[in-house]
Design an enzyme around this catalytic site. Structure first.
Site, PDB file in Angstrom:
ATOM      1  N   HIS A  32     -70.409  73.444   9.251  1.00 38.72           N
ATOM      2  CA  HIS A  32     -71.586  73.158  10.054  1.00 38.72           C
ATOM      3  C   HIS A  32     -71.501  71.743  10.629  1.00 38.72           C
ATOM      4  O   HIS A  32     -71.502  70.765   9.883  1.00 38.72           O
ATOM      5  CB  HIS A  32     -72.836  73.313   9.188  1.00 38.72           C
ATOM      6  CG  HIS A  32     -74.112  73.067   9.910  1.00 38.72           C
ATOM      7  ND1 HIS A  32     -74.910  71.975   9.651  1.00 38.72           N
ATOM      8  CD2 HIS A  32     -74.734  73.782  10.881  1.00 38.72           C
ATOM      9  CE1 HIS A  32     -75.977  72.020  10.418  1.00 38.72           C
ATOM     10  NE2 HIS A  32     -75.909  73.102  11.181  1.00 38.72           N
ATOM     11  N   GLU A  58     -68.764  75.208  13.319  1.00 34.23           N
ATOM     12  CA  GLU A  58     -70.050  75.324  13.998  1.00 34.23           C
ATOM     13  C   GLU A  58     -70.351  74.014  14.681  1.00 34.23           C
ATOM     14  O   GLU A  58     -70.119  72.934  14.121  1.00 34.23           O
ATOM     15  CB  GLU A  58     -71.148  75.665  12.988  1.00 34.23           C
ATOM     16  CG  GLU A  58     -72.478  76.074  13.623  1.00 34.23           C
ATOM     17  CD  GLU A  58     -73.369  74.891  13.997  1.00 34.23           C
ATOM     18  OE1 GLU A  58     -74.323  75.095  14.772  1.00 34.23           O
ATOM     19  OE2 GLU A  58     -73.104  73.762  13.512  1.00 34.23           O
ATOM     20  N   ASP A  60     -72.731  72.018  18.281  1.00 41.54           N
ATOM     21  CA  ASP A  60     -73.809  72.061  19.266  1.00 41.54           C
ATOM     22  C   ASP A  60     -73.332  71.408  20.550  1.00 41.54           C
ATOM     23  O   ASP A  60     -72.520  70.477  20.513  1.00 41.54           O
ATOM     24  CB  ASP A  60     -75.031  71.304  18.745  1.00 41.54           C
ATOM     25  CG  ASP A  60     -75.385  71.680  17.314  1.00 41.54           C
ATOM     26  OD1 ASP A  60     -76.039  72.697  17.127  1.00 41.54           O
ATOM     27  OD2 ASP A  60     -74.977  70.932  16.395  1.00 41.54           O
ATOM     28  N   HIS A  73     -75.941  67.358  18.786  1.00 37.03           N
ATOM     29  CA  HIS A  73     -77.054  68.210  18.369  1.00 37.03           C
ATOM     30  C   HIS A  73     -78.398  67.788  18.953  1.00 37.03           C
ATOM     31  O   HIS A  73     -79.103  68.589  19.564  1.00 37.03           O
ATOM     32  CB  HIS A  73     -77.166  68.229  16.839  1.00 37.03           C
ATOM     33  CG  HIS A  73     -78.322  69.042  16.331  1.00 37.03           C
ATOM     34  ND1 HIS A  73     -79.591  68.511  16.157  1.00 37.03           N
ATOM     35  CD2 HIS A  73     -78.414  70.346  15.992  1.00 37.03           C
ATOM     36  CE1 HIS A  73     -80.400  69.448  15.724  1.00 37.03           C
ATOM     37  NE2 HIS A  73     -79.721  70.575  15.612  1.00 37.03           N
TER      38      HIS A  73
END
Length: 282
Positions: A32, A58, A60, A73
């Protein structure tokens, strides 16, 4: 509606079937934001995750004032970086000296090039990132390397429209093979209507998605329950759960049969997966 029906009849996209864990029926471990809180969403964090055994990352993405797709993010720079203000108010050149945990900001295209074997789970954080991501995937012929997600289903649909505008190149993989995950509205429909026996109907006729990515619970409402996982998997929807850092909770989810776990604790997930003989996953 027709597009959802057509997609429900085809085979799962390569992202969900071609990786080593998927071929062996293993659950997948996702790093993440690179599984490094201090250096989140930086190339150094992602490289360390791959070195630790992760094959899936993962992340963003947001867009700058001049249209660069940046791995970041928050709406603002303040929480994790040395910058200040909204990211979208800065050009890429103005962000040149901004760092996160001592590491420079990262453009998505640079990540694709730096880690060509990694599978990338991309969360769209603004509307402009949807067409920008589609364009970069076309430039790099990277359709099979990403799974696109967003809390906002409208961004996922915008991404799909951008893919359609790119046409269908005569290659092994094309825009229609890009995997996507349901947003808040799609997940709410599955949670609320699934117990009524409608999960399969939603999958076939209403949801244009290839998997679902959910929290263990949303507020007081349990989401990643054994029944939810069973219903989704029976309907052909793999279930990935975020963000899980405790080993006991990881074990419970794996016993339920979840298909993936996202974590900020690379060491904890590696230990749990090693005990099960499914690590490393590079």
């Amino acid at each position: 509606m027709q597009r959802a029906v057509e997609r429900s009849r085809r085979t799962p996209p390569p992202y969900l079937t071609d990786s080593l864990p998927a071929r062996n029926g293993w659950p997948v471990g996702f790093a993440h934001r690179g599984a490094d809180v201090r250096r989140e969403n930086t190339l150094a964090a992602f490289e360390a995750a791959v070195d630790a055994g992760f094959g899936h990352l993962e992340l963003d993405v947001r867009t700058t004032a001049d249209g660069e797709l940046v791995v970041f993010h928050d709406d603002t720079l303040d929480r994790v970086s040395t910058g200040r203000g909204r990211l979208r108010d800065h050009t890429w050149e103005q962000l040149a000296d901004v760092t996160v945990g001592g590491e420079p900001l990262l453009r998505f295209a640079e990540l694709l090039t730096a880690l060509p074997e990694a599978r990338l789970n991309v969360d769209l954080k603004d509307r402009a990132s949807a067409p920008a991501l589609a364009r970069i995937l076309a430039e790099h012929d990277a359709w099979d390397r990403v799974l696109v997600a967003s809390f906002h289903d409208s961004r996922r649909r915008l991404f799909r429209r951008a893919l359609a505008d790119l046409g269908h190149p005569d290659r092994a993989y094309g825009p229609e093979q890009v995997a996507t995950s349901g947003g808040a509205a799609a997940i709410a429909a599955l949670v609320l209507l699934g117990p009524l026996g409608l999960t399969g109907w939603l999958r076939r006729y209403a949801l244009d998605v290839d998997c679902v990515q959910v929290p263990v619970r949303h507020g007081l409402v349990p989401v990643a329950t054994a029944d939810f996982v069973r219903r989704c998997r029976a309907a052909g929807l793999p279930v990935h759960v975020w963000v899980v850092d405790e080993p006991d909770q990881m074990e419970r989810l794996l016993e339920m049969g979840v298909d993936g776990i996202m974590t900020d604790r690379a060491d904890v997930l590696a230990e749990v997966f090693t005990r099960r003989g499914i690590w490393p996953q590079r």
